[in-house]
Design a protein around this motif. Structure first.
Motif, PDB file in Angstrom:
ATOM      1  N   THR A   1       0.782  -1.162   0.077  1.00  0.00           N
ATOM      2  CA  THR A   1      -0.407   0.098  -0.065  1.00  0.00           C
ATOM      3  C   THR A   1       1.040   1.790   0.142  1.00  0.00           C
ATOM      4  OG1 THR A   1      -0.223  -0.381   2.806  1.00  0.00           O
ATOM      5  CG2 THR A   1      -2.079  -1.179   1.093  1.00  0.00           C
ATOM      6  N   ALA A   2       2.345   1.559   0.461  1.00  0.00           N
ATOM      7  CA  ALA A   2       2.876   1.807   0.078  1.00  0.00           C
ATOM      8  C   ALA A   2       3.707   3.033  -1.208  1.00  0.00           C
ATOM      9  CB  ALA A   2       4.219   1.946   1.257  1.00  0.00           C
ATOM     10  N   ARG A   3       2.900   2.063  -2.174  1.00  0.00           N
ATOM     11  CA  ARG A   3       3.886   2.013  -3.564  1.00  0.00           C
ATOM     12  C   ARG A   3       2.749   3.168  -3.916  1.00  0.00           C
ATOM     13  NH1 ARG A   3       4.989  -2.708  -7.174  1.00  0.00           N
ATOM     14  NH2 ARG A   3       4.538  -1.279  -9.121  1.00  0.00           N
ATOM     15  N   ARG A   4       3.017   3.146  -5.642  1.00  0.00           N
ATOM     16  CA  ARG A   4       2.434   3.642  -6.542  1.00  0.00           C
ATOM     17  C   ARG A   4       1.941   3.180  -7.385  1.00  0.00           C
ATOM     18  NH1 ARG A   4       0.540   8.486  -4.135  1.00  0.00           N
ATOM     19  NH2 ARG A   4      -1.009   9.659  -5.619  1.00  0.00           N
ATOM     20  N   TYR A   5       0.598   2.873  -7.738  1.00  0.00           N
ATOM     21  CA  TYR A   5       0.130   2.108  -9.045  1.00  0.00           C
ATOM     22  C   TYR A   5      -0.179   2.620 -10.427  1.00  0.00           C
ATOM     23  CZ  TYR A   5       0.688  -1.577  -5.921  1.00  0.00           C
ATOM     24  OH  TYR A   5       1.176  -1.885  -4.598  1.00  0.00           O
TER      25      TYR A   5
ATOM     26  N   THR B   1      -2.545   7.761 -11.792  1.00  0.00           N
ATOM     27  CA  THR B   1      -1.805   6.791 -10.627  1.00  0.00           C
ATOM     28  C   THR B   1      -3.282   6.751  -9.872  1.00  0.00           C
ATOM     29  OG1 THR B   1      -0.291   8.522 -11.402  1.00  0.00           O
ATOM     30  CG2 THR B   1      -0.148   7.536  -8.986  1.00  0.00           C
ATOM     31  N   TRP B   2      -2.739   5.309  -8.492  1.00  0.00           N
ATOM     32  CA  TRP B   2      -3.992   5.667  -7.477  1.00  0.00           C
ATOM     33  C   TRP B   2      -2.422   5.214  -6.348  1.00  0.00           C
ATOM     34  CZ3 TRP B   2      -9.029   4.912  -7.482  1.00  0.00           C
ATOM     35  CH2 TRP B   2      -9.529   4.594  -9.132  1.00  0.00           C
ATOM     36  N   SER B   3      -2.708   5.452  -5.676  1.00  0.00           N
ATOM     37  CA  SER B   3      -2.211   4.605  -4.151  1.00  0.00           C
ATOM     38  C   SER B   3      -2.529   3.291  -3.866  1.00  0.00           C
ATOM     39  CB  SER B   3      -1.938   5.645  -3.181  1.00  0.00           C
ATOM     40  OG  SER B   3      -3.179   5.147  -2.077  1.00  0.00           O
TER      41      SER B   3
ATOM     42  N   GLU C   1      -5.403   3.442  -1.582  1.00  0.00           N
ATOM     43  CA  GLU C   1      -6.580   4.031  -2.433  1.00  0.00           C
ATOM     44  C   GLU C   1      -7.086   2.810  -3.192  1.00  0.00           C
ATOM     45  OE1 GLU C   1      -7.281   8.004  -4.660  1.00  0.00           O
ATOM     46  OE2 GLU C   1      -5.327   7.337  -4.739  1.00  0.00           O
TER      47      GLU C   1
END
Lengths: 332, 344
Positions: A141-145, A151-153, A156
């Motif tokens: 959950t720390a990464r961004r996708y 872009t979603w955290s 989120e």
């Protein structure tokens, strides 16, 4: 042009975002109330607030596990539905409307009041209650996708995933109920209560069941909103949200299972697209700054939605999924 | 068994259905009208008279709205298995009495019972579950439900109508299928089967009346209360509705109906109850009613056709002329008044 594509992508994120889930769940509840049973609930946001604060208070104040908070929120919504329904469901439909609109506003004012601050956090609200929930995510959950140009955290993305699964389950429940004889009785109550009474159905009990069910959906919406924003603030739960949810319901088509879902997604898409699109047009100088400034956009987009809904009611009163024949029928 | 689900009688779509319902049904069909009529033959034509086999007994029921006494019925018995017509001028309290009997309204005083069971404190749906079902003066078709859905709503004891069991289709599928078959039989009998998938709101006024009656029959009632079933229905359809009402009696149901058309009342009822100003002013066989002085007075006013003596005629004439003169003077004085006002 690139700006417009960008606006489209951002609006696309809103299309799937947790706010769309929030409105979808509110509107599914309103669909059970208004679309199927004919109950005029103008305070759906009160159920959402109880759902959100059910989690927030249980977790950050009482130190209970997250899932207990969910149960507390649902129970609070059930109790509210019973309290609202007991005096008003024996009366004409307008009484429920009056009571719900007053309750939604009154409850928010109580929650933000100074005397309630030790429990609800007053105007600042409560935060830091969704850690357990975010930790359940199967990905980092720390990464961004990056998905489809947006872009979603990780957190989120997890909220949205759970949110849409919840929307799917609620829609499935509504579908299962409405194809059963239970749904037939409820729809008949919408048409004419006395006729249903004369056929041996306990109208009061059915209306109460529908009110509780729709209220629980609303509470789920509030929960998604609370974990999505990571905080529960009374002023987030303005009653204008109820009417936006009604807008979404009518846009999608009332008394249709997918009407409120698609309606909410489109509503959020249009709002976001108007917002980003107009802002980029202003910054590009396409719209002269003296005509429209960037600060006006936030208001103007609701004007656009309002015009859109008016056009919809003129040209397609049944909404996206509705049956025109059904809507155009004389009410009697 | 309150009513036979299979259609039979004069308007049955498939007359051979009677064979499946057994000889008992056939026997009641053979001499239907005489059952109630014979029973009522020796009953005197008096208000509040006891019937040989009453289904509904009303005692001292009053209902007031403010200062107006809408219903004040001392004693009334409704014969089982017969058609009882309830007539009376507008505002006589017929519909209010219906509302009271079916739990839609609560009386100020009084008791009433059905099959010896007190109905006093029951709500409308409880009354309906006991087998007393009503229709409404202003037809209540459920517009945005299809005709078939309207019909299915009438069926009683549906497991799928409970919230939790609705979620398990296995618990109600078979029942739903049986109910649908019964509904289609009834729709065929009422010639609405071609419309089964249309919204009830798209039906004509007369068809809605038919649908409402058919829907009431879906609940297999013992007593059917029809509030002006023929109002606003064209004469051709009236005949068919009349046939259906007669069929109800032949199936052993007790029918109470409100009607204004005296030809209709005389044609189908076994017993007629006349109300005026909230009271039952007469009851008796249909033929007795048109000769009843109280009834004629209630409808047309007392002395409406009593022959006048010469003195009376002169007196009325003088009164008329005096009234006319007074009226003319009134007009003149008001005209003068207007002239004075406008002249100023």
């Amino acid at each position: 042009m690139a700006d417009l594509i960008n606006a489209f992508a951002i609006a696309g994120k809103a299309f799937f975002g947790f706010q769309a889930v929030f409105f979808a769940l509110l509107a599914i509840g309103l669909n059970v109330h208004f679309g199927y049973t004919g109950l005029l609930n103008f305070g759906q946001i009160a159920f959402a607030m109880l759902g959100g604060f059910g989690i927030a208070i249980s977790v950050s104040l009482w130190g209970l596990p997250f899932w207990v908070g969910v149960i507390v929120g649902v129970l609070a919504a059930v109790v509210l539905a019973l309290l609202l329904g007991l005096p008003t469901l024996r009366l004409r439909a307008d009484y429920l409307a009056i009571v719900t609109i007053a309750t939604a506003e009154g409850l928010r004012l109580v929650f933000r009041s100074v005397s309630a601050t030790p429990v609800t956090g007053g105007t600042r609200g409560l935060s830091a209650f969704n850690r357990d929930f975010i930790a359940l995510a199967p990905w980092d959950t720390a990464r961004r996708y990056d998905l489809l140009g947006t872009t979603w955290s990780g957190g989120e993305l997890w909220v949205v995933t759970v949110g849409w699964i919840l929307v799917a389950l609620c829609s499935l429940l509504v579908w299962a109920l409405m194809r059963a004889p239970w749904g037939r009785v409820v729809k008949a109550i919408r048409e004419d209560e006395d006729a249903v009474r004369s056929l041996g159905k306990n109208v009061y009990a059915y209306k109460m069941q529908a009110l509780v069910l729709g209220g629980i959906f609303g509470a789920f919406g509030g929960m998604i909103y609370a974990v999505g924003t990571g905080s529960a603030i009374p002023d987030q739960y303005q009653n204008a949200n109820t009417f936006l949810a009604y807008g979404a319901l009518i846009l999608g088509g009332a008394a249709r299972v997918l009407g409120p879902v698609i309606g909410s997604m489109l509503l959020l898409f249009i709002l976001q697209f108007a917002d980003t699109g107009l802002r980029s047009l202003i910054s590009n100088g396409v719209i002269p700054a003296e005509l429209l400034s960037a600060t006006d956009v936030a208001q103007l987009r609701y004007v656009l939605v309002g015009i859109g809904l008016m056009l919809l009611l003129v040209f397609r009163p049944q909404g996206i999924f509705g049956d025109r024949r059904e809507v155009m029928l004389d009410a009697r | 068994m309150p009513a036979d689900p299979a259609p039979h009688g004069a308007h049955a779509a498939q007359p051979d259905h009677t064979g499946t319902t057994g000889p008992a049904a056939g026997a009641t069909r053979a001499e239907p009208r005489r059952v109630a009529q014979t029973a009522l033959r020796d009953v005197p034509w008096e208000v509040g008279v006891a019937k040989p086999d009453p289904a509904i007994v009303v005692d001292h029921v009053t209902r007031t709205f403010g200062g107006l006494t809408a219903v004040s019925v001392d004693h009334l018995e409704i014969q089982r298995g017969g058609i009882t017509g309830l007539i009376g001028p507008n505002g006589a309290g017929k519909t209010t009495l219906f509302n009271l009997l079916t739990g839609f309204d609560q009386p100020n005083t009084g008791t009433w019972s059905f099959d010896g069971r007190d109905l006093g404190k029951l709500s409308p749906h409880q009354v309906a579950r006991l087998g007393v079902v009503r229709t409404f003066q202003l037809t209540k078709a459920l517009s945005r439900l299809t005709v078939l859905q309207n019909m299915l709503l009438g069926a009683q004891g549906q497991t799928g109508e409970s919230f939790l069991r609705a979620l398990v289709p296995g618990t109600w599928r078979a029942q739903e299928k049986a109910n649908t078959e019964r509904a289609m039989d009834l729709l065929r009998r009422f010639k609405l089967d071609a419309k089964k998938d249309d919204f009830a709101g798209s039906l004509s006024g007369g068809q809605r009346k038919l649908l409402e009656m058919a829907r009431a029959l879906m609940s297999e009632p013992k007593v059917v209360m029809l509030d002006e079933p023929m109002a606003g229905v064209n004469p051709a359809l009236t005949q068919s509705l009349l046939g259906h009402v007669k069929d109800l009696r032949e199936e052993g149901m007790t029918v109470i109906f409100v009607e204004h058309d005296m030809d209709v009342v005389r044609d189908i009822s076994d017993w007629v109850v006349v109300m005026a100003a909230g009271k039952v002013i007469a009851e008796g066989a249909p033929d007795s009613i048109s000769q009843n002085k109280a009834v004629v007075d209630a409808y047309l006013g007392a002395h409406h056709d009593a022959p006048l003596t010469e003195e009376e005629e002169d007196r009325f004439l003088a009164e008329d002329q005096a009234a006319e003169r007074a009226r003319r003077e009134d007009v003149i004085s008001s005209e003068q008044g207007r002239k004075r006002r406008t002249g100023r």
